[in-house]
Design an enzyme around this catalytic site. Structure first.
Site, mmCIF file in Angstrom:
data_model
loop_
_atom_site.group_PDB
_atom_site.id
_atom_site.type_symbol
_atom_site.label_atom_id
_atom_site.label_comp_id
_atom_site.label_asym_id
_atom_site.label_seq_id
_atom_site.Cartn_x
_atom_site.Cartn_y
_atom_site.Cartn_z
ATOM 1 N N PHE A 497 -3.791 6.677 3.608
ATOM 2 C CA PHE A 497 -4.633 6.335 2.498
ATOM 3 C C PHE A 497 -4.057 5.325 1.787
ATOM 4 C CE2 PHE A 497 -6.304 11.238 2.892
ATOM 5 C CZ PHE A 497 -6.855 10.787 4.201
ATOM 6 N N HIS A 498 -3.208 4.527 2.158
ATOM 7 C CA HIS A 498 -2.303 3.495 1.371
ATOM 8 C C HIS A 498 -2.623 2.191 1.731
ATOM 9 C CE1 HIS A 498 1.031 6.931 0.885
ATOM 10 N NE2 HIS A 498 -0.102 7.019 0.088
ATOM 11 N N PRO A 499 -3.982 1.836 1.679
ATOM 12 C CA PRO A 499 -4.490 0.154 1.978
ATOM 13 C C PRO A 499 -4.001 -0.638 1.048
ATOM 14 C CG PRO A 499 -6.259 1.400 1.171
ATOM 15 C CD PRO A 499 -5.225 2.485 1.102
#
Length: 569
Positions: A497-499
């Site tokens: 979850f690090h876009p």
């Protein structure tokens, strides 16, 4: 609560602010607050979701409810089917409401490796080297180990963002650290200090056992019940439940933002600039919905092209991640059982009385930065140890019983994805194609990462407690074959979850913003959030997003001070 009045369109047209910031997430809260420190300006901060005044936000354990499913505080996006993941869709939680993802994330405070920022500068992003950005990390931070002091070269002691050691780390988190040491990895007490490599407990964005999200840091003045949501600053107006529809242009200059609130369309006007801080998915979506992006794609939806900018929505990067789980029957670990439920009830009472215990857990309590190959100069893998199981296909389905797990993610992925419009309406989800593991090098790194995690799990500090691995039966004992691990990764990998990267900063043909974060080809419009990162940093992205906002605020103040001086002369 200070809100825009519901008045006629004619009256509303006369209501203006100096700056209009879209998105009250990690970056948006920070930049709106910093701009509002100037008593001569007015700032409007627009947020599509609700306020953050809720127990599920302030209690760290609430992330188990908020991050795992779509809801009022989580967009809960999914990607298009991913070929390298056997056609599975990747789950993409994104925070909605004050604080954005800082209200639903794992609270891990990590900045990345210094080389990440130095490479930005080498690539043409002048002013973004590690030496340039470190002061902004320090300015935002109030680290409990250095509170009130400016003596530490790596950490701040006076900033609004509280960073703390975990109050009640799980005993298995310490066992994980001991097992990693037994496996030959070095101990590291500070992942944000001189060296990143090693194993240890993470510091977290908490204070006194409560989540310290960016509204508490930058908007509320530390008061989570702040009714106006602006810390008493009358020149800062915070508007929740206000969905941005498009940026309003006068020719090629941004003049405001069209929003919808309670079904009524309104326009919030900006005398100086509009700032997009809607995140790696929201910011490129809003640019395209407003006519800035690849012209051919915009015309497919009948959108009038303001500026043909090919890089909008391109360069999507995320940390591809896979989990290794081990089942173990003890209520010291999080899990789904009758005994676990009774233990959790007692822990909730403990938390209400003392702000200690299991409810203060951020789940990702311990971790490590390691190298998949000895010849690498810096770590290329990150581990997040969780004193609970996160299992099932894709690593995100619930499993019964108790146990522990460990994420391993590729820090600098070679795979690149894209964000596109699904419809021209900002109220609809964008089309997200992460293209996870589309570059074979990322898959190879994860294969080695799985081996590293299993080697740590096999050490006496953890193996001596018993238990059995789940979902990895096909790997056998020991290292396992490359083919078996590849199949395991393809069947279970997702992201952590690090876009980032979809409004990339730079000077080349695919750049969306320049090194001052101004959108190329138009005026009065900037992007300030994780989407401007040209490459993904080697670590969690919350702290870097706040740093970007801190630096942007300084750049904007200097530019407008210079403009006033020129005008006066």
């Amino acid at each position: 609560m200070k809100q825009l009045p519901y008045v006629s369109a004619e009256q509303l047209a006369a209501l203006e602010f100096d700056y209009v910031v879209v998105g009250a997430g990690s970056a948006g809260c920070a930049i709106a607050s910093r701009l509002a420190e100037d008593p001569s300006v007015t700032v409007a901060l627009l947020e599509s979701g609700p306020p953050d005044h809720h127990f599920s936000v302030t209690a760290p354990l609430g992330l188990a409810l908020l991050a795992t499913r779509r809801g009022p505080r989580n967009y809960g996006y999914f990607s298009v089917p991913q070929p390298a993941l056997h056609g599975r869709r990747s789950y993409q939680p994104r925070g909605r409401g004050l604080g954005g993802s800082s209200s639903i994330n794992g609270m891990v405070y990590v900045r990345g490796h210094r080389n990440d920022y130095d490479e930005w500068a080498v690539a043409g992003c002048h002013g973004w080297s590690y030496r340039d950005v470190l002061p902004y990390f320090r300015r935002s931070e109030c680290n409990e180990l250095h509170a009130g002091s400016d003596d530490n070269p790596w950490h701040g002691g006076h900033g609004p963002l509280h960073v703390s050691n975990l109050r009640s780390p799980n005993p298995f988190s310490q066992r994980f650290i001991e097992a990693a040491l037994q496996a030959g990895f070095p101990l590291n007490h500070d992942f944000n200090g001189e060296k990143q490599e090693g194993v240890g407990l993470y510091q977290v964005t908490q204070r006194n056992g409560e989540r310290w999200n960016t509204p508490r840091a930058f908007l509320h003045g530390g008061d989570p019940t702040d009714a106006n949501m602006n810390g008493g600053r009358s020149r800062l107006t915070v508007l929740t439940n206000s969905q941005a529809l498009r940026v309003v242009f006068d020719g090629r200059r941004a003049r405001g933002v069209s929003i919808v609130r309670d079904g009524m369309k309104q326009t919030v006007r900006a005398r100086r600039e509009v700032v997009l801080s809607a995140g790696a998915y929201g910011s490129p979506q809003l640019l395209m919905a407003s006519g800035i992006g690849p012209a051919v794609h915009l015309r497919e939806f009948g959108i009038e092209v303001v500026h043909d900018l090919a890089g909008v929505g391109q360069n999507l990067q995320d940390h591809a991640d896979v989990l290794v789980n081990k089942q173990l029957d003890t209520t010291d670990l999080f899990g789904r059982s009758v005994r676990g439920g009774m233990r959790l009830l007692s822990e909730i009472l403990r938390y209400r009385r003392h702000r200690t215990g299991m409810v203060t857990s951020n789940f990702a309590e311990a971790g490590a930065f390691v190298r998949s190959r000895a010849e690498l100069d810096i770590p290329d893998l990150q581990l997040h140890f969780v004193p609970g199981m996160i299992g099932g296909r894709g690593g995100r389905q619930r499993v019964r019983g108790h146990g522990y797990s460990c994420h391993v993610c590729v820090l600098r992925p070679h795979s690149r994805g894209e964000v596109r419009l699904r419809t021209p309406d900002m109220r609809d989800a964008p089309s997200i194609d992460a293209r996870l593991l589309s570059d074979k090098r990322d898959l190879d790194s994860l294969v080695e990462g799985v081996r590293i995690v299993r080697r740590i799990f096999a050490q006496r500090s953890l193996a001596g407690m018993g238990g059995r691995e789940l979902f990895t039966e096909s790997l056998g004992d020991g290292d396992g074959s490359d083919d078996a691990i590849r199949e395991f990764v393809r069947s279970h990998a997702d992201t952590v979850f690090h876009p980032v990267g979809t409004c990339s900063m730079g000077t080349g043909p695919m750049a969306v913003v320049d090194p001052s974060l101004r959108v190329i080809g138009v005026e009065g419009l900037r992007v300030v959030d994780a989407s401007v990162m040209p490459t993904l940093v080697g670590g969690n992205t919350n702290a870097p997003s706040i740093m970007i906002a801190e630096k942007a605020a300084d750049m904007m103040r200097r530019e407008w001070a210079g403009a006033r001086l020129v005008a006066a002369v």
